[in-house]
Design a protein around this motif. Structure first.
Motif, PDB file in Angstrom:
ATOM      1  N   VAL A 141       0.833  -1.206   0.000  1.00  0.00           N
ATOM      2  CA  VAL A 141       0.000   0.000   0.000  1.00  0.00           C
ATOM      3  C   VAL A 141       0.869   1.257   0.000  1.00  0.00           C
ATOM      4  O   VAL A 141       0.609   2.204  -0.752  1.00  0.00           O
ATOM      5  CB  VAL A 141      -0.981  -0.008   1.203  1.00  0.00           C
ATOM      6  N   ILE A 142       1.888   1.266   0.821  1.00  0.00           N
ATOM      7  CA  ILE A 142       2.801   2.417   0.858  1.00  0.00           C
ATOM      8  C   ILE A 142       3.435   2.627  -0.515  1.00  0.00           C
ATOM      9  O   ILE A 142       3.489   3.751  -1.025  1.00  0.00           O
ATOM     10  CB  ILE A 142       3.882   2.226   1.949  1.00  0.00           C
ATOM     11  N   THR A 143       3.903   1.570  -1.135  1.00  0.00           N
ATOM     12  CA  THR A 143       4.537   1.684  -2.451  1.00  0.00           C
ATOM     13  C   THR A 143       3.545   2.167  -3.498  1.00  0.00           C
ATOM     14  O   THR A 143       3.884   2.997  -4.340  1.00  0.00           O
ATOM     15  CB  THR A 143       5.158   0.341  -2.872  1.00  0.00           C
ATOM     16  N   PHE A 144       2.309   1.667  -3.452  1.00  0.00           N
ATOM     17  CA  PHE A 144       1.284   2.096  -4.398  1.00  0.00           C
ATOM     18  C   PHE A 144       1.071   3.605  -4.305  1.00  0.00           C
ATOM     19  O   PHE A 144       1.109   4.317  -5.313  1.00  0.00           O
ATOM     20  CB  PHE A 144      -0.042   1.362  -4.147  1.00  0.00           C
ATOM     21  N   VAL A 145       0.865   4.102  -3.103  1.00  0.00           N
ATOM     22  CA  VAL A 145       0.587   5.528  -2.901  1.00  0.00           C
ATOM     23  C   VAL A 145       1.778   6.378  -3.344  1.00  0.00           C
ATOM     24  O   VAL A 145       1.627   7.360  -4.085  1.00  0.00           O
ATOM     25  CB  VAL A 145       0.218   5.814  -1.424  1.00  0.00           C
ATOM     26  N   ILE A 146       2.965   6.006  -2.917  1.00  0.00           N
ATOM     27  CA  ILE A 146       4.166   6.771  -3.256  1.00  0.00           C
ATOM     28  C   ILE A 146       4.415   6.742  -4.770  1.00  0.00           C
ATOM     29  O   ILE A 146       4.798   7.748  -5.364  1.00  0.00           O
ATOM     30  CB  ILE A 146       5.375   6.260  -2.452  1.00  0.00           C
ATOM     31  N   SER A 147       4.183   5.603  -5.407  1.00  0.00           N
ATOM     32  CA  SER A 147       4.397   5.495  -6.852  1.00  0.00           C
ATOM     33  C   SER A 147       3.387   6.338  -7.626  1.00  0.00           C
ATOM     34  O   SER A 147       3.751   6.988  -8.620  1.00  0.00           O
ATOM     35  CB  SER A 147       4.304   4.034  -7.296  1.00  0.00           C
ATOM     36  N   PHE A 148       2.146   6.349  -7.202  1.00  0.00           N
ATOM     37  CA  PHE A 148       1.123   7.153  -7.879  1.00  0.00           C
ATOM     38  C   PHE A 148       1.471   8.641  -7.782  1.00  0.00           C
ATOM     39  O   PHE A 148       1.392   9.378  -8.766  1.00  0.00           O
ATOM     40  CB  PHE A 148      -0.261   6.878  -7.293  1.00  0.00           C
ATOM     41  N   ILE A 149       1.901   9.066  -6.603  1.00  0.00           N
ATOM     42  CA  ILE A 149       2.334  10.449  -6.416  1.00  0.00           C
ATOM     43  C   ILE A 149       3.537  10.749  -7.327  1.00  0.00           C
ATOM     44  O   ILE A 149       3.618  11.828  -7.921  1.00  0.00           O
ATOM     45  CB  ILE A 149       2.661  10.719  -4.935  1.00  0.00           C
ATOM     46  N   GLY A 150       4.442   9.788  -7.464  1.00  0.00           N
ATOM     47  CA  GLY A 150       5.611   9.957  -8.326  1.00  0.00           C
ATOM     48  C   GLY A 150       5.231  10.187  -9.781  1.00  0.00           C
ATOM     49  O   GLY A 150       5.827  11.027 -10.462  1.00  0.00           O
ATOM     50  N   VAL A 151       4.240   9.447 -10.273  1.00  0.00           N
ATOM     51  CA  VAL A 151       3.786   9.627 -11.663  1.00  0.00           C
ATOM     52  C   VAL A 151       3.250  11.040 -11.856  1.00  0.00           C
ATOM     53  O   VAL A 151       3.562  11.710 -12.852  1.00  0.00           O
ATOM     54  CB  VAL A 151       2.708   8.574 -12.040  1.00  0.00           C
ATOM     55  N   ILE A 152       2.474  11.521 -10.894  1.00  0.00           N
ATOM     56  CA  ILE A 152       1.907  12.867 -10.999  1.00  0.00           C
ATOM     57  C   ILE A 152       3.016  13.924 -10.964  1.00  0.00           C
ATOM     58  O   ILE A 152       3.022  14.858 -11.776  1.00  0.00           O
ATOM     59  CB  ILE A 152       0.870  13.104  -9.879  1.00  0.00           C
ATOM     60  N   ILE A 153       3.942  13.783 -10.034  1.00  0.00           N
ATOM     61  CA  ILE A 153       5.060  14.734  -9.951  1.00  0.00           C
ATOM     62  C   ILE A 153       5.865  14.725 -11.245  1.00  0.00           C
ATOM     63  O   ILE A 153       6.218  15.780 -11.774  1.00  0.00           O
ATOM     64  CB  ILE A 153       5.958  14.409  -8.737  1.00  0.00           C
ATOM     65  N   GLY A 154       6.143  13.544 -11.766  1.00  0.00           N
ATOM     66  CA  GLY A 154       6.893  13.440 -13.023  1.00  0.00           C
ATOM     67  C   GLY A 154       6.171  14.108 -14.173  1.00  0.00           C
ATOM     68  O   GLY A 154       6.791  14.779 -15.007  1.00  0.00           O
ATOM     69  N   ASN A 155       4.851  13.965 -14.226  1.00  0.00           N
ATOM     70  CA  ASN A 155       4.082  14.574 -15.299  1.00  0.00           C
ATOM     71  C   ASN A 155       4.108  16.089 -15.223  1.00  0.00           C
ATOM     72  O   ASN A 155       4.175  16.770 -16.247  1.00  0.00           O
ATOM     73  CB  ASN A 155       2.643  14.081 -15.296  1.00  0.00           C
ATOM     74  N   ILE A 156       4.070  16.639 -14.036  1.00  0.00           N
ATOM     75  CA  ILE A 156       4.090  18.095 -13.890  1.00  0.00           C
ATOM     76  C   ILE A 156       5.344  18.675 -14.528  1.00  0.00           C
ATOM     77  O   ILE A 156       5.296  19.684 -15.226  1.00  0.00           O
ATOM     78  CB  ILE A 156       3.998  18.482 -12.397  1.00  0.00           C
ATOM     79  N   PHE A 157       6.474  18.026 -14.331  1.00  0.00           N
ATOM     80  CA  PHE A 157       7.722  18.514 -14.899  1.00  0.00           C
ATOM     81  C   PHE A 157       7.918  18.052 -16.335  1.00  0.00           C
ATOM     82  O   PHE A 157       8.496  18.768 -17.139  1.00  0.00           O
ATOM     83  CB  PHE A 157       8.907  18.074 -14.035  1.00  0.00           C
ATOM     84  N   GLY A 158       7.433  16.870 -16.667  1.00  0.00           N
ATOM     85  CA  GLY A 158       7.678  16.295 -17.991  1.00  0.00           C
ATOM     86  C   GLY A 158       6.932  16.957 -19.116  1.00  0.00           C
ATOM     87  O   GLY A 158       7.412  16.997 -20.241  1.00  0.00           O
TER      88      GLY A 158
END
Length: 187
Positions: A141-158
């Protein structure tokens, strides 16, 4: 082992998946939440399943796993990172769909590469007093949440810096693999 310690282990294990999720988000021109959820599911499930496998393998194979896990991780991350750099340098800049599709094979390889250390943690769980099923659920669950946040953060910059971001993402993957390899060999 308490929930605080297990949560910290889960956060630590999720950091590689977080970095890779940022890289995946960098490749999106527009945020795709379904893709983000699928990416997070891959990482979350693998981060949960690998310690479970490691737990059941236990003492019998711990020597073999810990002696090669860093090489496997390095090779997988270097290959995928190199592929990202190659594609960024060779793609047509007019392409509207680059990086927007779901590559299940690539996600599978990335999930394995980022969860090999979780396999080793599972081996150590075999020697500790932990509830394995609640532990792996928490890690997943921790990995799921952190990974989803990572995709969003990456998209903001990408979305603003796509080509450079793809190269940067590939370099990050290679560096993560190299870091894991060097830590295992020298520390």
């Amino acid at each position: 082992m308490g929930i605080l310690e297990l949560s910290l282990i889960g956060i630590g294990l999720a950091m590689d998946a977080f970095a890779v999720s940022i890289c995946k988000g960098l490749n999106m021109r527009k945020i795709n939440y379904v893709y983000g959820i699928i990416t997070a599911l891959f990482f979350g499930v693998f981060q949960a399943v690998m310690p479970l496998i490691g737990f059941f393998l236990g003492r019998q194979f711990s020597t073999y796993i810990t002696t090669v896990d860093h090489w496997i991780t390095f090779i997988l991350l270097a290959f995928i990172g190199g592929k990202m750099i190659y594609e960024a340098l060779s793609e047509d800049s007019e392409c509207e769909t680059c990086g927007s599709g779901i590559d299940i094979k690539e996600l599978f390889l990335l999930a394995i590469a980022t969860s090999i250390d979780a396999l080793a943690v599972g081996v150590t769980f075999a020697f500790l007093d932990v509830s394995i099923f609640s532990s792996v659920l928490l890690i997943g669950v921790i990995t799921f949440v952190i990974s989803f946040i990572g995709v969003i953060i990456g998209n903001i910059f990408g979305s603003k810096y796509k080509e450079k971001a793809e190269i940067f993402g590939g370099v990050i993957l290679i560096l993560i693999g190299l870091k894991i390899l060097l830590e295992a060999l020298f520390f």
